[in-house]
Design an enzyme around this catalytic site. Structure first.
Site, short mmCIF file in Angstrom:
data_model
loop_
_atom_site.label_atom_id
_atom_site.label_comp_id
_atom_site.label_asym_id
_atom_site.label_seq_id
_atom_site.Cartn_x
_atom_site.Cartn_y
_atom_site.Cartn_z
N HIS A 89 0.84 -1.20 0.00
CA HIS A 89 0.00 0.00 0.00
C HIS A 89 0.88 1.26 0.00
CE1 HIS A 89 -2.91 3.02 1.05
NE2 HIS A 89 -3.86 2.16 0.67
N GLU A 144 -3.88 1.75 -7.56
CA GLU A 144 -4.27 2.90 -6.75
C GLU A 144 -3.41 4.11 -7.11
OE1 GLU A 144 -6.49 1.71 -2.93
OE2 GLU A 144 -4.37 1.71 -2.45
P1 PGA Z 1 -9.65 5.83 -0.21
O1 PGA Z 1 -8.47 4.82 0.14
O2 PGA Z 1 -10.80 5.02 -0.72
O3 PGA Z 1 -9.97 6.53 1.07
O4 PGA Z 1 -9.11 6.76 -1.25
C1 PGA Z 1 -8.18 3.73 -0.69
C2 PGA Z 1 -6.90 3.08 -0.27
O5 PGA Z 1 -5.94 3.80 0.06
O6 PGA Z 1 -6.82 1.85 -0.21
#
Ligand code: PGA
Length: 252
Positions: free
Chosen positions: A89, A162
């Site tokens: 992450h 992401e």
């Molecule tokens: P968010 O986070 O939906 O608050 O943008 C997603 C993540 O970081 O996994």
């Protein structure tokens, strides 16, 4: 393959009572799901309190046991019936200086002990603006999966795209900019091509590619249908049971 919807609670809520309340509200709200593989990833300390929904952890160490102060072993997660683990992450990369090489060790060990891995990759705003997105994704993916043959995947790998600039700081409705459906679809095909190059196309059918970054009940359909993503990694919106249940209902 079912759509993977993952609740990433991050470092929330701050006490057991509120965690229980959130978990129970989600459990009750979603009821029986047919088309969704639903995974709740609370902080480590709450994992043993919950049952009735599939659990995931937000990180893990790359050794089974030993003198590693402060770390959590994948065997401990298995023992708690945890099925998934989020690895790589961007917040762990950023705040704990996690490198692609460390992530690679964690992916290897997690697959080895039988956990399903949600591997996060994504570019920063600066990298995007310099036109480096594809190169960054390629580097992160290739190093994280280095030395992992297809025989070790056993349908237990998902890739979460992401874009770091789209991740919310808690409220998924307050993010300034989100990627367009077209852009996310383009990335979906790019990640697919990287996986196909590494593992041969036939072997990659069971690797889900999911989207994360301010996912909410209003944009879920866009990213799942128009962008073809096979799931969502939901941060901020997973802390609001009603909102999160709406996302699951969209899939159902
Ligand atoms: P968010 O986070 O939906 O608050 O943008 C997603 C993540 O970081 O996994």
């Amino acid at each position: 393959m079912k759509t993977l919807i993952v609740a990433n609670w991050k470092c929330n809520p701050t006490n057991q009572k509120r965690s229980k309340k959130l978990f129970e509200a989600v459990k009750k709200g979603v009821g029986k799901v047919k088309n969704t593989e639903l995974v709740i990833c609370p902080p480590f300390v709450y994992l043993s309190m919950f049952s009735g929904l599939t659990l995931g952890a937000q990180n893990v160490f790359y050794k089974e046991k030993g003198a590693f102060t402060g770390e959590i072993s994948p065997l401990m997660l298995k023992d708690l019936k945890v099925k998934y683990v989020i690895l790589g992450h961007s917040e762990v990369r950023r705040y704990l200086n996690e490198t692609d090489e460390i992530i690679n060790k964690k992916v290897k060990m997690s697959l080895e002990v039988g956990l399903s891995v949600i591997l996060c990759i994504g570019e920063t705003l600066e990298e995007r603006d310099r036109g480096e997105t594809e190169n960054i994704l390629k580097k992160q993916l290739n190093i994280a999966l280095e030395g992992i043959p297809v025989s070790k995947l056993k349908n237990r790998l998902s890739i979460a795209y992401e874009p770091i600039w789209a991740i919310s700081s808690g409220d998924p409705y307050k993010t300034k900019e989100l990627p367009t459906a077209e852009k996310v679809e383009q990335i979906y095909f790019y990640i697919k091509s990287l996986l196909a190059k590494k593992y041969n196309r036939n072997n990659t059918k069971n690797i889900r590619i999911i989207y994360g970054g301010s996912a909410n009940s209003k944009n879920a359909e866009t990213y799942l249908c128009e962008s073809r993503m096979q799931g969502l990694l939901v941060g901020g919106a997973s802390l609001n049971a009603e909102e999160f249940v709406k996302i699951v209902k969209t899939v159902e």
